[in-house]
Design a protein around this motif. Structure first.
Motif, PDB file in Angstrom:
ATOM      1  N   ALA A  22       0.827  -1.211   0.000  1.00 41.82           N
ATOM      2  CA  ALA A  22       0.000   0.000   0.000  1.00 41.82           C
ATOM      3  C   ALA A  22       0.863   1.263   0.000  1.00 41.82           C
ATOM      4  O   ALA A  22       0.633   2.192  -0.775  1.00 41.82           O
ATOM      5  CB  ALA A  22      -0.923  -0.015   1.214  1.00 41.82           C
ATOM      6  N   LEU A  25       4.992   5.024  -3.937  1.00 40.47           N
ATOM      7  CA  LEU A  25       5.201   6.353  -4.502  1.00 40.47           C
ATOM      8  C   LEU A  25       3.946   7.210  -4.346  1.00 40.47           C
ATOM      9  O   LEU A  25       4.022   8.420  -4.228  1.00 40.47           O
ATOM     10  CB  LEU A  25       5.570   6.219  -5.970  1.00 40.47           C
ATOM     11  CG  LEU A  25       6.808   5.334  -6.225  1.00 40.47           C
ATOM     12  CD1 LEU A  25       7.036   5.139  -7.708  1.00 40.47           C
ATOM     13  CD2 LEU A  25       8.032   5.960  -5.587  1.00 40.47           C
ATOM     14  N   GLY A  26       2.798   6.549  -4.349  1.00 43.62           N
ATOM     15  CA  GLY A  26       1.528   7.265  -4.209  1.00 43.62           C
ATOM     16  C   GLY A  26       1.440   8.077  -2.924  1.00 43.62           C
ATOM     17  O   GLY A  26       0.820   9.141  -2.884  1.00 43.62           O
ATOM     18  N   TYR A 102       5.438   1.922 -13.298  1.00 40.96           N
ATOM     19  CA  TYR A 102       5.928   2.091 -11.923  1.00 40.96           C
ATOM     20  C   TYR A 102       7.416   1.727 -11.872  1.00 40.96           C
ATOM     21  O   TYR A 102       8.220   2.393 -11.213  1.00 40.96           O
ATOM     22  CB  TYR A 102       5.127   1.159 -11.012  1.00 40.96           C
ATOM     23  CG  TYR A 102       4.985   1.588  -9.569  1.00 40.96           C
ATOM     24  CD1 TYR A 102       3.975   2.461  -9.195  1.00 40.96           C
ATOM     25  CD2 TYR A 102       5.827   1.095  -8.582  1.00 40.96           C
ATOM     26  CE1 TYR A 102       3.811   2.825  -7.876  1.00 40.96           C
ATOM     27  CE2 TYR A 102       5.667   1.457  -7.259  1.00 40.96           C
ATOM     28  CZ  TYR A 102       4.658   2.319  -6.905  1.00 40.96           C
ATOM     29  OH  TYR A 102       4.492   2.687  -5.601  1.00 40.96           O
ATOM     30  N   PHE A 235      -5.803   3.828  -5.340  1.00 39.32           N
ATOM     31  CA  PHE A 235      -4.428   3.644  -5.770  1.00 39.32           C
ATOM     32  C   PHE A 235      -3.535   3.398  -4.564  1.00 39.32           C
ATOM     33  O   PHE A 235      -2.696   2.515  -4.544  1.00 39.32           O
ATOM     34  CB  PHE A 235      -3.949   4.879  -6.538  1.00 39.32           C
ATOM     35  CG  PHE A 235      -2.589   4.689  -7.141  1.00 39.32           C
ATOM     36  CD1 PHE A 235      -2.446   4.019  -8.346  1.00 39.32           C
ATOM     37  CD2 PHE A 235      -1.458   5.168  -6.508  1.00 39.32           C
ATOM     38  CE1 PHE A 235      -1.191   3.821  -8.899  1.00 39.32           C
ATOM     39  CE2 PHE A 235      -0.196   4.980  -7.061  1.00 39.32           C
ATOM     40  CZ  PHE A 235      -0.066   4.309  -8.262  1.00 39.32           C
ATOM     41  N   LEU A 342       2.705  -6.070  -7.054  1.00 40.61           N
ATOM     42  CA  LEU A 342       1.966  -6.096  -8.317  1.00 40.61           C
ATOM     43  C   LEU A 342       2.383  -7.297  -9.153  1.00 40.61           C
ATOM     44  O   LEU A 342       1.558  -7.991  -9.738  1.00 40.61           O
ATOM     45  CB  LEU A 342       2.241  -4.817  -9.114  1.00 40.61           C
ATOM     46  CG  LEU A 342       1.594  -3.542  -8.601  1.00 40.61           C
ATOM     47  CD1 LEU A 342       2.218  -2.319  -9.251  1.00 40.61           C
ATOM     48  CD2 LEU A 342       0.098  -3.558  -8.878  1.00 40.61           C
TER      49      LEU A 342
HETATM   50  N1  PHE Z   1      -0.234   1.620  -3.441  1.00 47.37           N
HETATM   51  C1  PHE Z   1       0.948   1.911  -4.158  1.00 47.37           C
HETATM   52  C2  PHE Z   1       1.324   3.377  -3.960  1.00 47.37           C
HETATM   53  O1  PHE Z   1       0.698   4.083  -3.236  1.00 47.37           O
HETATM   54  C3  PHE Z   1       0.844   1.656  -5.610  1.00 47.37           C
HETATM   55  C4  PHE Z   1       0.275   0.354  -5.923  1.00 47.37           C
HETATM   56  C5  PHE Z   1      -0.892   0.286  -6.581  1.00 47.37           C
HETATM   57  C6  PHE Z   1       0.874  -0.811  -5.498  1.00 47.37           C
HETATM   58  C7  PHE Z   1      -1.468  -0.913  -6.829  1.00 47.37           C
HETATM   59  C8  PHE Z   1       0.295  -2.025  -5.730  1.00 47.37           C
HETATM   60  C9  PHE Z   1      -0.888  -2.072  -6.382  1.00 47.37           C
HETATM   61  O2  PHE Z   1       2.268   3.835  -4.548  1.00 47.37           O
END
Ligand code: PHE
Length: 501
Positions: A22, A25-26, A102, A235, A342
């Protein structure tokens, strides 16, 4: 049949892996800016509502589904609802689509980790050259999305490095993931704290924080804010990509689903908030140095991490290289466990269906994705990244989320899954969950979808030419759906002679 399924070593490791997926980068670049540009402190209201009405219910759904059926997404949906295996593949494919770019962002971070120790680059950044450094010299960005202009060799090298790290992190499935997360989850949190303390002790931090958190309640009436909040929650929590289903499928029978889901959600959102404080306190300081407004230095996406932050670092009074290394290490360690989660969702799907040895599944999935990722290492890479990211997050994700709710809420039966979750959980989830999964969450997601589509009708995304919207946008989405149906239709291997990990 499944007695040999791999298992997490402990509950703590499972939660760490879920949090690792979770937090990525988000949290670092997406949340702070999304919050700031959508009403500041007031954004926390829709964000919290989105967490409660979509984030937590879907996290419970995904954990529950994986745990109940001991299968990654395709197998879980197949067992839950006849003929719905394709939905699991679709979720996985959307995730793998995200992973193609990503990985490239991580490649940039690898490259910048190297650049930041070189004094001549720091000088260029300090003199205001960071934007040109990133877009012109580094990415060598072409003028239009059609001009690919060949690969940029050092980005390709960074991409190979990223894929090797991902490949080896999941080489032994949950066993190796369990070891990697022991470092890659606590370490970036520690680094984040260092940046937070550094940020809060800089002059101008209050102005920065004020920008981040000063509530603008009038904005709450704008549906766009709510859309942004739901998009961010999805996300950020990695839901709708088959990741959490796969991770939960490796849980032992007696596992507390409800508690784990709540912990994962709150840890993620807490870290987002801290990241916002760290980023904005520092931006306040940068604005002061430059004698401008915080609004003028705030940037989102690649701009924040690869232009604004390098500038900030180069202007630090002391320990410039140390903070530079720390920052890109922060991006890499935050990103890596999201990245391999992922890929692992895809690997587990392939392995579950065709009963092939893990190493083979891992190699096939990784090589295909790395090759697709080469598109973003071209000189038009950033533009393709932008368009594909937009279509995946604005369309594919809400569709998968809504379909998951329909499949479980209506076709499988929300109460059945709730009972399963409650059977092993300390605190029980109530009827509110059924209501969310059956009505509230899908309704909100469909509304999101319609809104995004209406925006697009008004004007094409970012003004890219229509052929690019068709290939990188709708064509790409259609391809994912077709491949999902094909993968579901192809016969798997019923029972393995032996399960090989
Ligand atoms: N949640 C991760 C983030 O915040 C991105 C991500 C999305 C990872 C979907 C796995 C699945 O960067």
């Amino acid at each position: 049949m499944n007695q040999k399924r791999e298992n997490w070593d402990s509950r703590a490791i499972f939660v760490m892996a879920a949090v690792g997926s979770a937090v990525g980068l988000g949290n670092i670049w997406r949340f702070p800016y999304t919050c700031y540009s959508n009403g500041g402190g007031a954004f926390l209201i829709p964000y919290f509502v989105a967490l409660l009405t979509a984030g937590i219910p879907l996290m419970l759904l995904e954990f529950g589904l994986g745990h109940k059926f001991l299968q990654s997404a395709p197998g879980a949906f197949k067992k839950a609802v006849r003929g719905w295996e394709w939905l699991g593949w679709l979720a996985i494919l959307v995730g793998l689509g995200v992973m193609t770019y990503y990985g490239v962002i991580m490649a940039w971070a690898f490259n910048f980790l190297y650049y930041t120790v070189q004094p001549e680059n720091l000088k260029v950044w300090a003199d205001g050259g960071a934007p040109d450094f990133f877009y012109k010299n580094y990415l060598q960005l072409s003028d239009s999305i059609g001009e690919l202009g060949g690969f940029v060799p050092y980005i390709v090298a960074g991409l190979i490095l990223t894929w090797l790290s991902v490949y080896f992190s999941i080489i032994k499935g949950v066993k190796s993931v369990g070891k990697v997360v022991l470092i890659t989850v606590p370490l970036p949190v520690l680094i984040l704290f260092i940046f937070l303390v550094r940020g809060l002790t800089l002059e101008g931090c209050i102005q920065g924080l004020e920008h981040f958190l000063r509530p603008d309640f009038a904005k709450l009436a704008d549906p766009k804010i709510w859309l942004a909040a739901y998009g961010q929650i999805f996300f950020s929590l990695s839901i709708g990509f088959g990741v959490m289903i796969a991770y939960a499928s490796f849980l032992p029978k007696k596992s507390d689903i409800a508690n784990n889901a709540f912990m994962t959600c709150f840890a993620n959102c807490g870290i987002s908030f801290l990241a916002g404080m760290a980023v904005f306190s520092t931006l306040g300081w940068l604005a002061l140095q430059k004698g401008t407004e915080v609004a003028d230095v705030a940037a989102s996406g690649p701009g924040l991490a690869f232009v604004t932050y390098p500038t900030i670092i180069s202007l630090m009074p002391i320990w410039v290289q140390f903070f530079g290394v720390l920052f890109f290490l922060l991006l890499l360690t935050f990103g890596i466990d999201s990245a391999f989660s992922l890929v692992e969702a895809g690997v587990a799907g392939v392995k579950d269906k065709w009963k092939m040895p893990r190493i083979q599944a891992n190699t096939v999935v990784s090589v295909i994705l790395a090759v697709i990722g080469l598109l973003y290492t071209t000189r038009a890479g950033l533009l393709w990244l932008d368009i594909i990211d937009y279509y995946l997050n604005s369309f594919a994700l809400p569709v998968v989320g809504a379909l998951q709710c329909i499949a479980v809420g209506w076709l499988y039966g929300a109460p059945k899954l709730r009972e399963h979750i409650n059977a092993t959980s300390d605190f029980k989830i109530g009827l509110w969950w059924d209501f969310c999964i059956k009505f509230l969450t899908p309704a909100l997601l469909i509304w999101m979808l319609v809104k995004s589509a209406m925006e697009l009708f008004k004007e094409p995304y970012e003004g890219y030419p229509s052929w690019a919207q068709w290939t990188g946008g709708w064509g790409m989405l259609a391809l994912l759906v077709i491949v999902a149906f094909i993968l579901a239709a192809v016969k798997g291997r019923k029972s393995a002679e032996r399960e090989v990990y």
